[in-house]
Design a protein around this motif. Structure first.
Motif, PDB file in Angstrom:
ATOM      1  N   ALA A 184       0.826  -1.208   0.000  1.00 19.03           N
ATOM      2  CA  ALA A 184       0.000   0.000   0.000  1.00 19.03           C
ATOM      3  C   ALA A 184       0.859   1.257   0.000  1.00 19.03           C
ATOM      4  CB  ALA A 184      -0.915   0.003   1.215  1.00 19.03           C
ATOM      5  N   ALA A 185       2.068   1.149   0.500  1.00 13.81           N
ATOM      6  CA  ALA A 185       2.938   2.329   0.661  1.00 13.81           C
ATOM      7  C   ALA A 185       3.271   2.987  -0.661  1.00 13.81           C
ATOM      8  CB  ALA A 185       4.216   1.922   1.392  1.00 13.81           C
ATOM      9  N   SER A 186       3.340   2.171  -1.724  1.00 12.52           N
ATOM     10  CA  SER A 186       3.733   2.733  -3.018  1.00 12.52           C
ATOM     11  C   SER A 186       2.680   3.727  -3.523  1.00 12.52           C
ATOM     12  CB  SER A 186       3.932   1.608  -4.035  1.00 12.52           C
ATOM     13  OG  SER A 186       2.732   0.861  -4.147  1.00 12.52           O
ATOM     14  N   ARG A 187       1.469   3.613  -3.005  1.00 16.78           N
ATOM     15  CA  ARG A 187       0.413   4.516  -3.453  1.00 16.78           C
ATOM     16  C   ARG A 187       0.317   5.766  -2.574  1.00 16.78           C
ATOM     17  NH1 ARG A 187      -2.031  -0.631  -3.761  1.00 16.78           N
ATOM     18  NH2 ARG A 187      -3.192  -0.262  -1.839  1.00 16.78           N
ATOM     19  N   LYS A 188       1.190   5.869  -1.608  1.00 12.04           N
ATOM     20  CA  LYS A 188       1.101   7.000  -0.683  1.00 12.04           C
ATOM     21  C   LYS A 188       2.244   7.996  -0.922  1.00 12.04           C
ATOM     22  CE  LYS A 188      -1.232   4.490   3.043  1.00 12.04           C
ATOM     23  NZ  LYS A 188      -2.561   5.059   2.911  1.00 12.04           N
TER      24      LYS A 188
END
Lengths: 293, 385
Positions: free
Chosen positions: A235-239
Motif C-alpha cells: 500500500a505504501a507505493s500509493r502514498k
C-alpha cells in the motif's frame, strides 16, 4: 483460538519451563507464538530445528521451545549458529535476537552472516531498547527518544534494519509487528522456507521501559499504535512521502536469490573430491516438500 | 579408535610448527575450523583452509575472534571436532566464549601462538606471557587444560593429544605455543593412522526424554547428546541444572563451579604430563615449558659438565599446574628455577607450591627473542652456591 493454543503446546516445553520471564503484555510472547505457528504450518519436525539465542529478553525465548536450543553469550547467537549450521547443514537453524543483542554487540556477526548468505533465519525482535538491563538506548532507539542512558533524549540515530540487511547481502527481509500476528506468522513461514540468510524484524513493545520513559502508555496502547501506524509495503507505493511520515512499513521487502554458503562449500568439496570415500553423498535434505515450494 | 587414513599425511615432512599443528588437528579428525587472521598464527588457518575441502572438512574465516570461538562451539555441538587458532589480541577476544565453552562443557581446541604483549606488542616475535590469561582470562571460576609444544613434531602430536583430552573431559583445551615454535621448521614424522590413537566423543545411550546434557556433576564427565536424534536438549551459559535449564541461585552456582574445577582437579594425575630428567639426587631443578625448555638445554649441559647436580622438568602440560610434584621436590632439592618468556607467571604457581621449603628462582624475559642460555647457566650456578 483453541486450535492455535493446541498447536503451540506441542512446540513448548510446557510443564518444564513456565511461567516465563517476560513482563505481562510483552510482545516477545506474540512473536514466539507466531514463530511456533509458522513451524507448525510448515510441518517442520521439532527434531530438525536448532534455535540459538544470545542475551536479553528475546535471548530467553529458546528455553521455552521444544527444539535443540542453545542459549549463548551476548550478541553471539548468529556466530554460534554459523558453526552449528555448517556442522549440521540439514537442520533448520534459527537465531532469535533483540535489537541490542543482534545489531549492537552482535552487529558484526549479523552483517557478515548476511554477506555469506548462510542458510538461517534471524528473528530480530525490535523493541527499541535494552529491556533486560533496564531501558538503555539501543541501535534502534529513535533520535530524541528517552532511555535510561539517554535521559536528555537520544543524540544518536537508529539503524534502518531493512537497509542494513539488504546492504549486507541477505536474500530475504520482512518486517512485521506484534499487532499483525497472522501477517507475522506468514512472514516467518516465508523466511523459514527461504534458502539463504533471512531476517524477520518484529516491531515489538517494551511498555515496561521504553513505553514508560517515552510516555507511550500501556502494552495495549503501544500495540494499538502499531495497528494505526503500520503501512503495508504494497500500500505504501500509493502514498506520498508526507503520508508515510512517522509510519512503520511492514510486509515482505526483500526476496532475492543468491548462492547459499553451505551449498557453495559443499560444491567446493565435491569439486576437489573431498567427500569421504567410505561415506555416501551428502544426505538429501529432510525438509518437507512444503518448504521447497 | 584409530585415525581415519584419509586424514593422515603419513611420512616425514619438513614443516613449521604451525603447519604441523594444522596437520595434527586434521589427523585428530577435526572437520571444522573457524578463525580470524593474526600473526604469528595464520599459517595454521592457511594450512587447514587448503587441506580441509580435500577431506570433507569446512574452513570458515569469521569476522573476528569472538565469532570464531562461537562458531567452533556451535560446530562441536553439531557433532564435528572443531578448532581455532589465534595470538595475543585475538586470544583476549576469544576469552569471552572460551568461558562459554567451559560452561557448556564443549570439546574443542584453541591454539594460541603467543607473541609479545600487552596489546599489539610484538606481532612477529615470540612471548610466553599469556599463560596466566590462559588460566584466568575468562571471567568466573574454572580450571583449564593447557599444553605447550616445544617443536613442530610436538605441535603435531600435542594437537592430537589436545583433541583427545577435550573429548575425554568434554571441555575446550588450550595449546599455548609461541612464535618460535610456530615458525620453526623441522622434520615432522607423521605416523601411519593405525598408530594414532583417538578418543572418540561419548554420546549418551539414554533414550530421548530421559537424557539430559549434564547428567554428571561433581567433576565427572557427562556424555554429550547428539543433535537431530530426538533429544531436543537445551544448553545455556547461565548457571544450570542437569537438564541444562537455568537456575539462578547459590546452590546451583556451587554445584556448577565445583564441577568445572573438580573435573580437572580430580583427574589431574591423568592430565598432567611432565618430562623429567636427572631429578634423583639433584640439588637444583629447572622447570620450563614450550620453547624455553629447549633453550635451557645448553645451560643445563654446561652446568652438569661442571659437576652441578641439576635436574629438569619440561612441562608438556602447564595447566593444571603439577602442584603435587613441585611440593614433593621442594622437600628434596636446594632450589627450583622457572624459565619462562615473561616476568613471572607460571613461576608464581611454582613459588606457591614450594612454600618456602626450598629456594625459588625466576629467569624471566620480556619476549621478542628467547633467553640467552648463559643467563640460565648463571642462575643455576647462583642457586647451588
Amino acid at each position: 483460538m483453541a486450535v492455535a493454543s493446541t498447536i503451540i503446546y506441542d512446540y513448548l516445553r510446557g510443564k518444564k519451563k513456565f511461567p516465563h520471564v517476560w513482563c505481562p503484555g510483552c510482545g516477545i510472547g506474540i512473536t514466539m507464538g507466531a514463530l511456533l505457528r509458522a513451524f507448525a504450518d510448515l510441518e517442520i519436525d521439532k527434531n530438525d530445528v536448532v534455535m540459538v539465542s544470545g542475551i536479553g529478553c528475546t535471548g530467553r525465548m529458546p528455553v521455552y521451545c521444544d527444539f535443540h536450543t542453545l542459549h549463548t553469550t551476548h550478541g553471539r547467537a548468529i556466530a554460534f549458529a554459523t558453526g552449528a549450521k555448517i556442522a549440521k547443514p540439514n537442520m533448520k537453524v534459527i537465531a532469535v535476537c533483540g535489537d541490542g543483542d543482534g545489531l549492537a554487540i552482535g552487529g558484526n556477526h549479523f552483517i557478515h552472516a548476511a554477506r555469506r548468505n548462510i542458510d538461517m533465519t534471524v528473528v530480530l525482535v525490535n523493541n527499541k531498547i535494552y529491556g533486560m538491563t533496564g531501558g538503555q538506548y539501543s541501535p534502534t532507539t529513535p533520535h530524541t527518544k528517552l532511555g535510561s542512558t539517554a535521559p536528555h533524549g537520544n543524540v544518536e540515530h537508529p539503524f534502518d534494519v531493512y537497509e542494513l540487511t539488504k546492504g549486507a547481502g541477505a536474500t530475504y527481509f520482512a518486517r512485521g509487528t506484534v499487532y499483525h500476528a497472522t501477517l507475522l506468522q506468514s512472514l516467518m513461514k516465508k523466511a523459514l522456507s527461504k534458502k539463504g540468510f533471512s531476517v524477520v524484524e518484529v516491531m515489538s513493545n517494551c511498555h515496561t521501559l521504553y513505553g514508560r520513559l517515552n510516555r507511550e502508555g500501556s502494552a495495549v496502547k503501544m500495540i494499538e499504535w502499531m495497528k494505526e501506524n503500520a503501512v503495508n509495503i504494497k500500500a505504501a507505493s500509493r502514498k506520498t512521502p508526507e503520508e508515510l511520515e512517522g509510519k512503520v512499513l511492514i510486509g515482505e521487502m526483500l526476496d532475492i536469490e543468491r548462492p547459499e554458503y553451505c551449498e557453495q562449500y559443499e560444491a567446493l568439496i565435491d569439486q576437489l573430491g573431498g567427500r569421504p570415500k567410505d561415506k555416501p553423498e551428502a544426505e538429501e535434505s529432510p525438509e518437507p516438500e512444503e518448504i521447497k515450494k | 579408535m584409530k585415525a581415519d587414513p584419509q586424514n593422515v599425511l603419513v611420512g616425514a615432512h619438513y614443516l613449521d610448527g604451525n603447519h604441523a599443528c594444522g596437520e595434527g588437528g586434521i589427523a585428530a579428525g577435526c572437520k571444522f575450523f573457524a578463525g580470524y587472521p593474526i600473526t604469528p598464527s595464520t599459517e595454521i588457518a592457511e594450512r587447514v583452509s587448503r587441506r580441509f575441502p580435500l577431506i570433507g572438512g569446512v574452513f570458515v574465516q569469521m569476522e573476528d575472534e569472538l565469532a570464531s570461538m562461537n562458531a567452533i562451539l556451535g560446530a562441536s555441538w553439531g557433532g564435528k571436532k572443531s578448532m581455532t587458532c589465534t595470538s595475543g589480541p585475538g586470544f583476549s577476544l576469544m576469552m569471552e566464549n572460551f568461558g562459554l565453552g567451559l560452561m557448556l562443557e564443549t570439546p574443542c581446541v584453541l591454539v594460541n601462538v603467543q607473541r609479545g604483549g600487552p596489546s599489539t606488542g610484538l606481532p612477529t616475535l615470540p612471548g610466553q606471557a599469556d599463560m596466566m590469561q590462559a588460566r584466568w582470562g575468562s571471567h568466573g571460576d574454572y580450571e583449564v587444560i593447557a599444553l605447550a609444544p616445544d617443536s613442530p613434531q610436538e605441535s603435531f602430536e600435542l594437537t592430537i593429544h589436545a583433541f583427545n583430552l577435550s573429548e575425554k573431559y568434554r571441555m575446550p583445551v588450550l595449546i599455548m605455543t609461541d612464535e618460535c615454535v610456530g615458525h620453526m621448521t623441522e622434520k615432522v614424522v607423521i605416523p601411519p593412522p593405525e598408530e594414532i590413537e583417538l578418543v572418540e566423543r561419548k554420546y549418551s545411550d539414554v533414550p530421548p526424554g530421559e537424557a539430559w546434557p549434564y547428567m554428571e556433576f561433581d567433576g565427572e564427565v557427562s556424555p554429550m547428546l547428539p543433535v537431530g536424534e530426538g533429544h531436543k536438549f537445551h544448553i545455556t551459559g547461565l548457571t544450570h541444572d542437569i537438564r541444562g535449564y537455568p537456575v539462578i541461585n547459590s546452590e546451583a552456582q556451587h554445584l556448577n563451579t565445583r564441577h568445572l574445577i573438580d573435573k580437572v582437579k580430580k583427574h589431574a594425575d591423568d592430565i598432567i604430563w611432565l618430562e623429567e630428567k636427572d631429578i634423583d639426587g639433584a640439588d637444583v631443578v629447572v622447570m620450563a615449558y614450550g620453547i624455553s625448555s629447549r633453550v635451557m638445554q645448553p645451560a643445563i649441559a654446561k652446568a652438569k659438565k661442571e659437576g652441578i647436580k641439576v635436574g629438569q622438568i619440561k612441562m608438556v602440560t602447564v595447566w593444571p599446574f603439577p602442584e603435587k610434584r613441585v611440593k614433593e621436590l621442594a622437600e628434596k632439592v636446594k632450589a627450583m628455577i622457572m624459565v619462562e618468556m615473561n616476568w613471572g607467571q607460571v613461576y608464581l604457581e611454582m613459588e606457591r607450591c614450594i612454600a618456602g621449603k626450598c629456594e625459588a628462582h625466576l629467569i624471566g624475559h620480556g619476549g621478542g627473542t628467547v633467553h640467552n642460555p648463559e643467563d640460565i647457566y648463571n642462575t643455576i650456578k647462583e642457586a647451588v652456591k
